[in-house]
Design a protein around this motif. Structure first.
Motif, mmCIF file in Angstrom:
data_model
loop_
_atom_site.group_PDB
_atom_site.id
_atom_site.type_symbol
_atom_site.label_atom_id
_atom_site.label_comp_id
_atom_site.label_asym_id
_atom_site.label_seq_id
_atom_site.Cartn_x
_atom_site.Cartn_y
_atom_site.Cartn_z
ATOM 1 N N LEU A 7 -25.549 -4.442 6.727
ATOM 2 C CA LEU A 7 -24.413 -5.052 6.023
ATOM 3 C C LEU A 7 -24.508 -4.801 4.521
ATOM 4 C CD1 LEU A 7 -23.936 -8.471 7.855
ATOM 5 C CD2 LEU A 7 -22.200 -6.683 7.559
ATOM 6 N N ILE A 8 -25.718 -4.909 3.991
ATOM 7 C CA ILE A 8 -25.919 -4.645 2.557
ATOM 8 C C ILE A 8 -25.535 -3.197 2.254
ATOM 9 C CG2 ILE A 8 -27.658 -4.424 0.730
ATOM 10 C CD1 ILE A 8 -29.124 -6.823 2.151
ATOM 11 N N ASP A 9 -25.999 -2.291 3.097
ATOM 12 C CA ASP A 9 -25.691 -0.869 2.893
ATOM 13 C C ASP A 9 -24.194 -0.593 2.970
ATOM 14 O OD1 ASP A 9 -28.188 -0.052 2.424
ATOM 15 O OD2 ASP A 9 -28.302 1.369 4.099
ATOM 16 N N LEU A 10 -23.521 -1.269 3.886
ATOM 17 C CA LEU A 10 -22.076 -1.038 4.021
ATOM 18 C C LEU A 10 -21.308 -1.575 2.814
ATOM 19 C CD1 LEU A 10 -19.604 -0.111 5.667
ATOM 20 C CD2 LEU A 10 -19.636 -2.324 6.840
ATOM 21 N N HIS A 11 -21.793 -2.690 2.243
ATOM 22 C CA HIS A 11 -20.971 -3.404 1.256
ATOM 23 C C HIS A 11 -21.418 -3.293 -0.203
ATOM 24 C CE1 HIS A 11 -18.299 -5.403 4.079
ATOM 25 N NE2 HIS A 11 -19.328 -5.659 4.848
ATOM 26 N N LYS A 12 -22.659 -2.854 -0.463
ATOM 27 C CA LYS A 12 -23.142 -3.022 -1.836
ATOM 28 C C LYS A 12 -22.440 -2.104 -2.846
ATOM 29 C CE LYS A 12 -27.396 -0.177 -1.990
ATOM 30 N NZ LYS A 12 -26.781 0.909 -1.277
ATOM 31 N N ASP A 13 -21.909 -0.983 -2.388
ATOM 32 C CA ASP A 13 -21.213 -0.087 -3.316
ATOM 33 C C ASP A 13 -19.711 -0.349 -3.365
ATOM 34 O OD1 ASP A 13 -23.592 1.187 -3.961
ATOM 35 O OD2 ASP A 13 -23.444 2.498 -2.213
ATOM 36 N N ALA A 14 -19.270 -1.411 -2.699
ATOM 37 C CA ALA A 14 -17.836 -1.739 -2.695
ATOM 38 C C ALA A 14 -17.481 -2.529 -3.947
ATOM 39 C CB ALA A 14 -17.505 -2.574 -1.462
ATOM 40 N N GLU A 15 -16.221 -2.431 -4.332
ATOM 41 C CA GLU A 15 -15.742 -3.235 -5.453
ATOM 42 C C GLU A 15 -15.783 -4.717 -5.061
ATOM 43 O OE1 GLU A 15 -15.150 -2.719 -8.464
ATOM 44 O OE2 GLU A 15 -14.083 -4.561 -9.002
ATOM 45 N N ARG A 16 -15.379 -4.989 -3.818
ATOM 46 C CA ARG A 16 -15.362 -6.357 -3.300
ATOM 47 C C ARG A 16 -15.976 -6.377 -1.906
ATOM 48 N NH1 ARG A 16 -12.137 -10.344 -5.264
ATOM 49 N NH2 ARG A 16 -11.326 -9.820 -7.315
ATOM 50 N N GLN A 17 -16.538 -7.532 -1.559
ATOM 51 C CA GLN A 17 -17.109 -7.683 -0.215
ATOM 52 C C GLN A 17 -16.192 -8.503 0.697
ATOM 53 O OE1 GLN A 17 -19.118 -8.037 -3.120
ATOM 54 N NE2 GLN A 17 -19.657 -5.907 -2.736
ATOM 55 N N GLY A 18 -14.998 -8.797 0.223
ATOM 56 C CA GLY A 18 -14.007 -9.505 1.036
ATOM 57 C C GLY A 18 -12.636 -9.246 0.440
ATOM 58 N N ASP A 44 -19.943 -19.406 -9.365
ATOM 59 C CA ASP A 44 -19.195 -18.498 -8.475
ATOM 60 C C ASP A 44 -20.070 -18.334 -7.234
ATOM 61 O OD1 ASP A 44 -17.780 -16.558 -7.165
ATOM 62 O OD2 ASP A 44 -17.584 -15.219 -8.887
ATOM 63 N N ILE A 45 -19.681 -19.016 -6.153
ATOM 64 C CA ILE A 45 -20.559 -19.143 -4.986
ATOM 65 C C ILE A 45 -20.214 -18.089 -3.932
ATOM 66 C CG2 ILE A 45 -21.380 -20.701 -3.189
ATOM 67 C CD1 ILE A 45 -20.678 -23.057 -4.995
ATOM 68 N N GLY A 46 -21.226 -17.314 -3.543
ATOM 69 C CA GLY A 46 -21.004 -16.185 -2.637
ATOM 70 C C GLY A 46 -20.302 -15.084 -3.399
ATOM 71 N N CYS A 47 -20.870 -14.765 -4.572
ATOM 72 C CA CYS A 47 -20.189 -13.879 -5.530
ATOM 73 C C CYS A 47 -20.264 -12.406 -5.140
ATOM 74 C CB CYS A 47 -20.778 -14.073 -6.924
ATOM 75 S SG CYS A 47 -22.552 -13.717 -6.962
ATOM 76 N N GLY A 48 -21.169 -12.040 -4.205
ATOM 77 C CA GLY A 48 -21.302 -10.624 -3.863
ATOM 78 C C GLY A 48 -21.677 -9.813 -5.094
ATOM 79 N N THR A 49 -21.039 -8.666 -5.273
ATOM 80 C CA THR A 49 -21.356 -7.834 -6.440
ATOM 81 C C THR A 49 -20.520 -8.227 -7.666
ATOM 82 O OG1 THR A 49 -19.841 -6.075 -5.724
ATOM 83 C CG2 THR A 49 -22.135 -5.905 -5.002
ATOM 84 N N GLY A 50 -19.798 -9.349 -7.570
ATOM 85 C CA GLY A 50 -19.303 -10.000 -8.781
ATOM 86 C C GLY A 50 -17.935 -9.589 -9.293
ATOM 87 N N ALA A 51 -17.039 -9.138 -8.415
ATOM 88 C CA ALA A 51 -15.706 -8.753 -8.907
ATOM 89 C C ALA A 51 -15.034 -9.939 -9.593
ATOM 90 C CB ALA A 51 -14.844 -8.232 -7.754
ATOM 91 N N LEU A 74 -26.758 -9.050 -6.088
ATOM 92 C CA LEU A 74 -26.902 -9.578 -7.453
ATOM 93 C C LEU A 74 -27.424 -8.499 -8.403
ATOM 94 C CD1 LEU A 74 -28.305 -13.154 -6.694
ATOM 95 C CD2 LEU A 74 -25.980 -12.530 -7.393
ATOM 96 N N ASP A 75 -28.238 -7.567 -7.893
ATOM 97 C CA ASP A 75 -28.706 -6.459 -8.742
ATOM 98 C C ASP A 75 -27.514 -5.610 -9.188
ATOM 99 O OD1 ASP A 75 -31.281 -7.328 -8.356
ATOM 100 O OD2 ASP A 75 -31.762 -5.849 -6.790
ATOM 101 N N VAL A 76 -26.591 -5.340 -8.258
ATOM 102 C CA VAL A 76 -25.395 -4.562 -8.622
ATOM 103 C C VAL A 76 -24.541 -5.371 -9.607
ATOM 104 C CG1 VAL A 76 -23.281 -3.484 -7.751
ATOM 105 C CG2 VAL A 76 -25.388 -3.357 -6.397
#
Ligand code: SAH
Length: 252
Positions: A7-18, A44-51, A74-76
């Motif tokens: 899941l991390i691999d699929l989503h970490k390079d996305a602008e948004r995770q939802g 910001d709870i469940g912020c993903g990569t922070g869009a 959070l690293d991204v």
């Protein structure tokens, strides 16, 4: 390779995770009527990569705690916040949303896009309420039925995947019953699902499968996502993400 790493691999390079967009984050901000005179403390709870985190940092006078339980996201977020010149307004924090370290009544705003379902909407609004200052504001997007009835296939899918899915009026009533006064609601437009979430995700499927040498787990993940996308295309008139904006009021 476990499911979470995939899941991390699929989503970490996305602008948004939802589903969502910067425009809709701004629209929710508008409805939240936040003052800019004194600095706001926001989670910001469940912020993903922070869009959404970056939008909030850009337009508000705020110190934002960006919370996710996946450090790779959070690293991204940290890298992108630096690139956007807003890193000083954002403090990433890797904790679970059901075990937050805030003292009671210390937050001006709780923001959560596409994430509260991990706790369950009702549990989330109840537990998080204690961290809000009196009159503090909650903004959360939540999957919701857009009509009072719907076809059996989609009803059964979501009852299995997220039994708490309910109508907009039921979600608003839950807010009222749990010490909030709704300030506004709107439904995210289809573009938030298709242009900003599903289509970019589809473009990453081939790369994900290659990187994981078409492992059974990677194939299963891609198939599950494809099925979810097909259901959305077919039944998008019946469900969507509601953006709920509400103010904390005295306990009922
Ligand atoms: N708000 C972001 C991400 C939405 S996806 C956006 O709109 O793009 C949901 C996020 O919630 C993911 O980043 C996931 O890692 C995070 N999450 C899921 N369960 C969590 C939990 N128990 N505690 C904290 N974060 C969680």
């Amino acid at each position: 390779m476990d499911e979470l790493e995939l899941l991390i691999d699929l989503h970490k390079d996305a602008e948004r995770q939802g589903p969502g967009s910067d425009e809709m984050t701004l629209q929710a901000l508008e409805m939240a009527c936040l003052g800019r005179d004194k600095p706001l403390h926001i989670a910001d709870i469940g912020c993903g990569t922070g869009a959404s985190t970056r939008v909030l940092a850009q337009v508000l006078n705020a110190q934002i705690t960006a919370i996710d339980f996946l450090q790779p996201f959070l690293d991204v977020l940290e890298r992108k916040a630096k690139e956007a010149g807003v890193a000083q307004a954002i403090s990433p924090l890797c904790v679970s949303m059901d075990d937050l370290p805030f003292a009671p009544e210390t937050l001006d705003v709780i923001w959560s896009e596409g994430a509260i379902y991990n706790l369950g909407f009702e549990k989330g609004i109840r537990e998080w309420r204690s961290y809000l200052k009196p009159n503090g504001v909650l903004v959360a997007s939540e999957i919701s039925w857009l009509t009072s009835t719907r076809p059996t296939e989609i009803e059964q899918h979501w009852q299995g995947a997220y039994p708490e899915i309910d109508t907009v009026s039921a979600k608003l009533a839950q807010l009222e019953a749990n010490g909030y006064s709704p300030l506004g609601y709107f439904v995210l437009p289809e573009s938030c699902w298709l242009e900003h979430y599903y289509r970019p995700m589809m473009e990453r499927f081939a790369g994900l499968l290659d990187a994981h040498e078409h492992s059974a787990a990677a194939v299963a993940l891609v198939e599950a996502e494809k099925q979810e996308i097909a259901l959305y295309e077919k039944y998008k008139a019946y469900y969507g993400y509601g953006m709920y904006i509400a103010r904390k009021v005295a306990a009922p």
